[in-house]
Design a protein around this motif. Structure first.
Motif, short mmCIF file in Angstrom:
data_model
loop_
_atom_site.label_atom_id
_atom_site.label_comp_id
_atom_site.label_asym_id
_atom_site.label_seq_id
_atom_site.Cartn_x
_atom_site.Cartn_y
_atom_site.Cartn_z
N GLY A 1 0.89 2.11 -5.89
CA GLY A 1 -0.44 1.76 -6.38
C GLY A 1 -0.43 0.46 -7.17
N TYR A 2 0.56 0.30 -8.03
CA TYR A 2 0.67 -0.96 -8.77
C TYR A 2 0.99 -2.13 -7.83
N MET A 3 1.85 -1.87 -6.85
CA MET A 3 2.13 -2.92 -5.87
C MET A 3 0.84 -3.31 -5.13
N GLY A 4 0.07 -2.30 -4.74
CA GLY A 4 -1.18 -2.58 -4.05
C GLY A 4 -2.17 -3.31 -4.91
N TYR A 5 -2.19 -2.99 -6.20
CA TYR A 5 -3.06 -3.70 -7.16
C TYR A 5 -2.72 -5.19 -7.18
N ALA A 6 -1.43 -5.50 -7.21
CA ALA A 6 -1.02 -6.90 -7.18
C ALA A 6 -1.41 -7.56 -5.86
N ILE B 1 6.77 -7.54 -0.82
CA ILE B 1 6.95 -6.31 -1.57
C ILE B 1 5.60 -5.70 -1.92
N TRP B 2 4.69 -6.54 -2.43
CA TRP B 2 3.35 -6.04 -2.75
C TRP B 2 2.67 -5.48 -1.50
N MET C 1 4.75 -3.85 -15.91
CA MET C 1 4.80 -2.97 -17.07
C MET C 1 4.22 -1.61 -16.72
N GLY C 2 3.09 -1.59 -16.05
CA GLY C 2 2.50 -0.32 -15.65
C GLY C 2 3.41 0.46 -14.71
N GLY C 3 3.99 -0.24 -13.74
CA GLY C 3 4.91 0.42 -12.82
C GLY C 3 6.14 0.95 -13.52
N TYR C 4 6.64 0.20 -14.50
CA TYR C 4 7.83 0.66 -15.22
C TYR C 4 7.56 1.95 -15.99
N ILE C 5 6.37 2.06 -16.58
CA ILE C 5 6.02 3.28 -17.31
C ILE C 5 6.09 4.48 -16.38
N SER C 6 5.58 4.34 -15.16
CA SER C 6 5.65 5.44 -14.19
C SER C 6 7.08 5.71 -13.75
N CYS C 7 7.87 4.65 -13.57
CA CYS C 7 9.29 4.83 -13.23
C CYS C 7 10.02 5.59 -14.32
N LEU C 8 9.80 5.20 -15.57
CA LEU C 8 10.49 5.84 -16.69
C LEU C 8 10.10 7.31 -16.82
N ALA D 1 0.46 2.88 -0.18
CA ALA D 1 -0.59 3.41 -1.05
C ALA D 1 -1.85 3.75 -0.26
N CYS D 2 -2.21 2.90 0.68
CA CYS D 2 -3.41 3.17 1.50
C CYS D 2 -3.23 4.43 2.33
N MET D 3 -2.07 4.60 2.92
CA MET D 3 -1.79 5.82 3.68
C MET D 3 -1.85 7.04 2.76
N PHE D 4 -1.29 6.90 1.58
CA PHE D 4 -1.29 8.01 0.62
C PHE D 4 -2.72 8.41 0.26
N ILE D 5 -3.55 7.41 0.00
CA ILE D 5 -4.95 7.68 -0.38
C ILE D 5 -5.69 8.40 0.74
N VAL D 6 -5.50 7.96 1.97
CA VAL D 6 -6.19 8.59 3.11
C VAL D 6 -5.81 10.06 3.24
N VAL D 7 -4.51 10.33 3.17
CA VAL D 7 -4.05 11.72 3.29
C VAL D 7 -4.50 12.55 2.09
#
Length: 433
Positions: free
Chosen positions: A206-211, A119-120, A386-393, A127-133
């Motif tokens: 981004g949070y997944m990539g951080y993990a 999953i991570w 927790m960080g990812g949940y804040i963005s989801c909410l 996330a890497c693709m997003f950053i490049v674009v």
């Protein structure tokens, strides 16, 4: 019954592979159907994914049932526009697809602690693709250059021009002015049909990539988070940016040393004074730029609430009706408001339970009490979820989770990870990154 046990690679798990290929589905214009097909495949291979795994999963099942009942009442109780009925069915189906993905991910995590690595990794790829674009388009967005950069999708090339929601899948927008509220400022539109969707895709992955990067050097992780913040900022999505700042603050709280924390406390008064002196003009500019969007959003919220209260407070309207004076249906631009309009207060409180009460209760027990005081691995998990949940909410409050399948699936998968990794009996020693 199919077994879930045993390690797997990304190419061996169709659910994870379908998530990692989100950019491909976006540019092809097929994400409105691909996740439905994958969900049907998951049910065919292992019907056990339909069995509720926890309180949140069960709440999602109740929500699907309640919204379906409200739609049936609307169809048989009045003159329901056929297009609005089809749209409502699509909304329910997307929640259903998320329910299936949730069950698959949760079951795999329960029996295989190493599954979280996939999953991570999937999130890191996106996330890497997003950053490049995003970096390639950053100059265009920041300078207010071309108001629109888009290309036809494969779906758009294959079929004639279509109206409504299907028409949004016929072009892939990289940069676009936000039509909502009449604003013509260019914003980043990638991997989703609208800027807020782009922001939540970048934030969650981004949070997944951080993990995924926890075994790398600290500077690499910080650089990655900085690039994610820049990418989200280019969408000009205020709620997503604020949520990301809060999530990063939580990460810093978990990882910061005592000396650094003391220095931060000493510097805080000076930072506050500096903010008061510098930031107001910037925020005034942002608020002025997005004033039309804010005003229209508040109008829709008020009209939605009044329409439900005046017609059917208990079960709602079944569908989201359209008003000629507005460009979008009543009940749009908030998951909770959308549920209220279609399913009344019955569905509304089920949604509050599923997306707020249940995950928050679990998170507050894990992230704050266990994540801070326990091991390094637990702090990693705590900060990520927790960080990812804040963005989801933030997204759930400001947008419809059941409008676009790719975003709905991504959020449901992350919620499943939250519930699995923060469970009291979770095998945390297996959740290494």
């Amino acid at each position: 019954m199919k077994s879930f046990a045993g390690p797997s690679s990304m190419r061996d798990d169709v659910a994870i592979l379908s998530i990692a290929l989100l950019p491909l589905w976006w540019i092809a214009g097929v994400d409105f159907i691909i996740y439905h097909l994958v969900a049907l495949w998951l049910i065919y291979k292992a019907p056990i994914v339909l069995k509720p795994r926890d309180a949140l999963h069960f709440s999602l099942l109740l929500l699907i049932f309640a919204l379906t009942v409200s739609l049936i009442i609307s169809v048989f109780g009045g003159d329901t526009d056929s297009f609005r009925m089809i749209a409502a069915l699509n909304n329910v189906s997307i929640i259903g697809v998320g329910y299936v993905y949730y069950g698959h991910i949760r079951k795999r995590l329960d029996v295989d602690g190493n599954y979280v690595k996939l999953i991570w990794k999937a999130g890191f790829i996106i996330a890497c693709m997003f950053i490049v674009v995003a970096l390639s388009l950053s100059t265009t967005v920041m300078r207010g250059g071309a108001p629109e950069i888009s290309v036809p999708t494969l779906f758009g090339l294959a079929v004639p021009k279509l109206p409504g929601l299907l028409g949004t899948y016929q072009r892939a927008y990289f940069v676009s002015a936000d039509w909502f509220g009449g604003d013509n400022t260019p914003r980043l539109f990638i991997f989703a049909p609208f800027a807020t969707g782009s922001a939540v895709v970048a934030a969650i992955t981004g949070y997944m990539g951080y993990a995924h990067l926890q075994t790398k050097r600290a500077w690499a992780r910080l650089l990655f988070l900085g690039l994610i913040f820049l990418a989200v900022a280019l969408t000009l999505t205020r709620g997503a940016i604020a949520a990301l700042v809060l999530g990063f603050a939580f990460l810093a709280f978990l990882r910061i040393g005592k000396l650094a924390l003391l220095l931060l406390i000493v510097a805080l008064p000076f930072l506050i004074v500096l903010s008061i002196a510098v930031l107001p003009s910037y925020f005034d500019q942002v608020l002025e730029m997005r004033e039309g969007s804010s005003n229209l959003r508040l109008l829709i919220y008020r009209m939605s609430f009044e329409m439900v209260v005046d017609n059917n407070p208990l079960f709602g309207l079944g569908v989201k009706p359209r008003e000629d004076s507005l460009g979008i249906p009543i009940g749009s631009h908030s998951t909770f408001l959308s549920v209220l309009v279609r399913g009344g207060f019955v569905s509304f409180f089920i949604a509050i339970s599923a997306f707020v009460i249940v995950p928050l209760k679990r998170l507050l027990g894990f992230s704050v009490l266990r994540g801070v005081k326990k091991t390094y691995d637990q702090r990693i998990v705590a900060g990520t979820i927790m960080g990812g949940y804040i963005s989801c909410l933030a997204f759930l409050i400001l947008q419809d989770v059941d409008a676009y399948a790719s975003i709905g699936v991504l959020i449901m998968v992350f919620l499943s990870v939250i519930m699995a990794l923060s469970a009291p009996n979770a095998r945390l020693r297996s959740y290494h990154v």
